[in-house]
Scaffold this active site. Structure first.
Site, PDB file in Angstrom:
ATOM      1  N   TRP A   1       1.061  -1.144   0.108  1.00 12.43           N
ATOM      2  CA  TRP A   1      -0.134   0.036   0.086  1.00 12.43           C
ATOM      3  C   TRP A   1       0.893   1.264  -0.008  1.00 12.43           C
ATOM      4  O   TRP A   1       0.520   2.322  -0.572  1.00 12.43           O
ATOM      5  CB  TRP A   1      -1.013   0.042   1.430  1.00 12.43           C
ATOM      6  CG  TRP A   1      -2.098  -1.053   1.231  1.00 12.43           C
ATOM      7  CD1 TRP A   1      -2.449  -1.809   0.307  1.00 12.43           C
ATOM      8  CD2 TRP A   1      -3.193  -0.673   1.745  1.00 12.43           C
ATOM      9  NE1 TRP A   1      -3.458  -2.432   0.364  1.00 12.43           N
ATOM     10  CE2 TRP A   1      -4.236  -1.980   1.468  1.00 12.43           C
ATOM     11  CE3 TRP A   1      -3.787  -0.094   2.803  1.00 12.43           C
ATOM     12  CZ2 TRP A   1      -5.266  -1.946   2.101  1.00 12.43           C
ATOM     13  CZ3 TRP A   1      -5.137  -0.105   3.586  1.00 12.43           C
ATOM     14  CH2 TRP A   1      -5.713  -1.221   3.039  1.00 12.43           C
TER      15      TRP A   1
ATOM     16  N   ASP B   1       4.770  -0.779  11.132  1.00  7.62           N
ATOM     17  CA  ASP B   1       4.295  -2.155  11.148  1.00  7.62           C
ATOM     18  C   ASP B   1       5.160  -2.789  12.366  1.00  7.62           C
ATOM     19  O   ASP B   1       6.171  -2.152  12.690  1.00  7.62           O
ATOM     20  CB  ASP B   1       4.484  -2.745   9.793  1.00  7.62           C
ATOM     21  CG  ASP B   1       3.756  -3.990   9.775  1.00  7.62           C
ATOM     22  OD1 ASP B   1       2.820  -4.314   9.101  1.00  7.62           O
ATOM     23  OD2 ASP B   1       4.037  -5.372  10.375  1.00  7.62           O
TER      24      ASP B   1
ATOM     25  N   ASP C   1       4.601  -1.693  17.542  1.00 11.45           N
ATOM     26  CA  ASP C   1       3.290  -2.169  17.696  1.00 11.45           C
ATOM     27  C   ASP C   1       2.365  -0.916  17.869  1.00 11.45           C
ATOM     28  O   ASP C   1       2.674  -0.118  18.681  1.00 11.45           O
ATOM     29  CB  ASP C   1       3.044  -3.064  19.066  1.00 11.45           C
ATOM     30  CG  ASP C   1       1.707  -3.588  19.243  1.00 11.45           C
ATOM     31  OD1 ASP C   1       0.670  -2.918  18.753  1.00 11.45           O
ATOM     32  OD2 ASP C   1       1.397  -4.435  19.553  1.00 11.45           O
TER      33      ASP C   1
ATOM     34  N   ASP D   1      -4.395  -1.507   7.172  1.00 14.03           N
ATOM     35  CA  ASP D   1      -4.579  -2.847   6.839  1.00 14.03           C
ATOM     36  C   ASP D   1      -4.102  -3.723   7.893  1.00 14.03           C
ATOM     37  O   ASP D   1      -3.771  -4.754   7.574  1.00 14.03           O
ATOM     38  CB  ASP D   1      -3.758  -3.137   5.330  1.00 14.03           C
ATOM     39  CG  ASP D   1      -4.244  -4.193   4.436  1.00 14.03           C
ATOM     40  OD1 ASP D   1      -5.221  -4.777   4.667  1.00 14.03           O
ATOM     41  OD2 ASP D   1      -3.235  -4.641   3.499  1.00 14.03           O
TER      42      ASP D   1
ATOM     43  N   LYS E   1      -9.084  -1.751   6.738  1.00 13.67           N
ATOM     44  CA  LYS E   1      -9.699  -3.237   6.595  1.00 13.67           C
ATOM     45  C   LYS E   1     -10.390  -3.839   8.013  1.00 13.67           C
ATOM     46  O   LYS E   1      -9.761  -3.403   9.098  1.00 13.67           O
ATOM     47  CB  LYS E   1      -8.516  -4.035   6.323  1.00 13.67           C
ATOM     48  CG  LYS E   1      -9.046  -5.614   6.323  1.00 13.67           C
ATOM     49  CD  LYS E   1      -8.148  -6.529   5.695  1.00 13.67           C
ATOM     50  CE  LYS E   1      -6.649  -6.635   6.586  1.00 13.67           C
ATOM     51  NZ  LYS E   1      -5.591  -7.590   5.452  1.00 13.67           N
TER      52      LYS E   1
HETATM   53  N1  SAM Z   1      -1.177  -3.465   3.476  1.00 12.65           N
HETATM   54  C1  SAM Z   1       0.187  -4.309   3.205  1.00 12.65           C
HETATM   55  C2  SAM Z   1       0.766  -4.053   2.001  1.00 12.65           C
HETATM   56  O1  SAM Z   1       0.110  -4.106   1.145  1.00 12.65           O
HETATM   57  O2  SAM Z   1       1.699  -4.814   1.769  1.00 12.65           O
HETATM   58  C3  SAM Z   1      -0.229  -5.794   3.901  1.00 12.65           C
HETATM   59  C4  SAM Z   1      -0.544  -5.464   5.339  1.00 12.65           C
HETATM   60  S1  SAM Z   1      -0.536  -7.313   6.184  1.00 12.65           S
HETATM   61  C5  SAM Z   1      -2.219  -7.964   5.621  1.00 12.65           C
HETATM   62  C6  SAM Z   1      -1.111  -6.794   7.857  1.00 12.65           C
HETATM   63  C7  SAM Z   1      -0.028  -6.177   8.636  1.00 12.65           C
HETATM   64  O3  SAM Z   1      -0.681  -5.790   9.860  1.00 12.65           O
HETATM   65  C8  SAM Z   1       1.175  -7.249   8.950  1.00 12.65           C
HETATM   66  O4  SAM Z   1       2.286  -6.994   8.274  1.00 12.65           O
HETATM   67  C9  SAM Z   1       1.321  -7.144  10.467  1.00 12.65           C
HETATM   68  O5  SAM Z   1       2.525  -7.090  11.024  1.00 12.65           O
HETATM   69  C10 SAM Z   1       0.640  -5.964  10.783  1.00 12.65           C
HETATM   70  N2  SAM Z   1      -0.059  -5.420  12.141  1.00 12.65           N
HETATM   71  C11 SAM Z   1      -0.727  -6.272  12.700  1.00 12.65           C
HETATM   72  N3  SAM Z   1      -1.083  -5.994  14.038  1.00 12.65           N
HETATM   73  C12 SAM Z   1      -0.322  -4.724  14.008  1.00 12.65           C
HETATM   74  C13 SAM Z   1      -0.040  -3.673  15.171  1.00 12.65           C
HETATM   75  N4  SAM Z   1      -0.580  -3.817  16.395  1.00 12.65           N
HETATM   76  N5  SAM Z   1       0.958  -2.770  14.950  1.00 12.65           N
HETATM   77  C14 SAM Z   1       1.311  -2.645  13.682  1.00 12.65           C
HETATM   78  N6  SAM Z   1       1.149  -3.504  12.637  1.00 12.65           N
HETATM   79  C15 SAM Z   1       0.591  -4.520  12.924  1.00 12.65           C
END
Ligand code: SAM
Length: 209
Positions: free
Chosen positions: A52, A72, A88, A113, A153
């Site tokens: 993204w 991320d 986080d 996302d 999302k």
């Molecule tokens: N939008 C991204 C792309 O197009 O490349 C894909 C995202 S992937 C579906 C979901 C991401 O959310 C993962 O990389 C995960 O590490 C991150 N994530 C989940 N919980 C999170 C949090 N509490 N803080 C930061 N990132 C988080």
């Protein structure tokens, strides 16, 4: 795995040099609704592996003031013209880092996302996804500026209406839309929420008077 490898969106993303299949979901909605503008300050939550963010850098212009701040948990190859924050997003320390990167500017577009590793238990995954959405909305409440938009999302389930109400509380002139882009697998519970054009505080006061 077999389905992933044979998936047309996966094949095209490789051919087109996009980092993720998810990129198509953002591109489809952006092409229709144009919520990312050349001058936009964009915060991309759950940004790894950078699909993204990479797509967003094509819509903004640095000379117009456009910026992408990508957040991320994971470390991944950096995306050109993005500021990366690893951590986080639900932790105070990460929020502070994002705030520092914003340097007093309001956010124009909040992308999220974010998703945990899913458990396969529909209700648990729904609630965990909503927790991340609420963390994004808390942030939006303080940092999303007038005219700002959210594209986020979530995994559908019993509390969808509460999520939509929470977004509505942030007051968007264009309302809140639930979307299922073509690249989102039909069998997946994921859906996307788009809220465009946050109302100015003065316009809100006038509405309430
Ligand atoms: N939008 C991204 C792309 O197009 O490349 C894909 C995202 S992937 C579906 C979901 C991401 O959310 C993962 O990389 C995960 O590490 C991150 N994530 C989940 N919980 C999170 C949090 N509490 N803080 C930061 N990132 C988080």
């Amino acid at each position: 795995m077999n389905r992933h490898v044979n998936d047309l969106f996966v094949k095209n993303s490789k051919k087109e040099g996009l980092r993720s299949r998810s990129s198509y979901k953002l591109i489809e909605v952006q092409e229709k609704r144009k919520f990312i503008k050349p001058h936009s300050i964009v915060v991309d939550l759950g940004a790894a592996p950078g699909g993204w963010s990479m797509a967003t850098t094509k819509y903004i212009r640095k000379e117009a003031g456009g910026r992408v701040i990508a957040v991320d948990l994971l470390k991944y190859a950096s995306v050109e013209n993005c500021v990366h924050v690893q951590g986080d997003f639900t932790h105070e320390r990460t929020l502070k880092e994002v705030e520092t990167a914003l340097d007093g500017r309001a956010v124009d577009v909040l992308l999220s996302d974010m998703l945990h590793n899913t458990t396969g238990h529909k209700q648990t995954d729904h609630f965990r996804s909503l927790d991340l959405c609420y963390a994004a909305l808390d942030f939006a409440d303080s940092f999303l500026g007038t005219g700002g938009s959210i594209f986020m999302k979530f995994l559908r389930g019993q509390d969808d209406k509460e999520l939509v109400s929470a977004v509505q509380e942030l007051q968007f002139i264009d309302g809140v839309k639930i979307l299922k882009p073509a690249a989102s697998r039909k069998e997946s519970a994921e859906a996307y929420l788009l809220a465009m054009d946050r109302a100015a505080p003065t316009a809100l006061r006038a509405q309430q008077d």
